[in-house]
Motif scaffolding. Structure first.
Motif: not given
Lengths: 86, 86
Positions: A52-73
């Protein structure tokens, strides 16, 4: 890319990818008794917060890394549900 | 503080503090066989990377949260060394 950017990328990769050997281990052992459900749940909620933070800030690396993290979790949550009893 | 800042703070707290129930669980069970040493090591290295990033960027919240995370991870490494055999 600044030094800080590179350090941040490497640090992010280590933290996120650290979960992979943990997931492999519980699937190999077919046992997840020691894994805390509270750990996986809080981690998951936190990672969605970062997305959500990544979308609010429009920071693609944060969005992508955390989607990967959420998938592994997610696969760790699944292991806990499947192998966590007993 | 913007909405993004608040979301980031809450997300950071969840991700970092999620480790606490995991540490409590292995100490209670006196067993850390399922915990992957590679997980704790990579996580630790990554958190030190974030601390370095925080210093390079002069961002105190990043420094502080990751010092807390590294301290919690240290206690998980200790549990692994103590209870991880067998």
């Amino acid at each position: 890319m600044s030094t800080a950017d590179i350090v941040g990328q490497v640090a992010g990769a280590f933290v996120t990818l650290s979960l992979i050997p943990q997931v492999i281990r519980v699937y190999k052992m077919k046992s997840a008794r020691e894994i805390s459900m509270m750990f996986t749940t809080m981690l998951w909620l936190g990672l969605f917060g970062w997305i959500a933070y990544g979308f609010l800030r429009n920071e693609l690396p944060i969005i992508l890394w955390n989607i990967i993290g959420a998938a592994i979790t997610a696969s760790l949550v699944y292991a806990k549900l499947r192998y966590g009893r007993g």
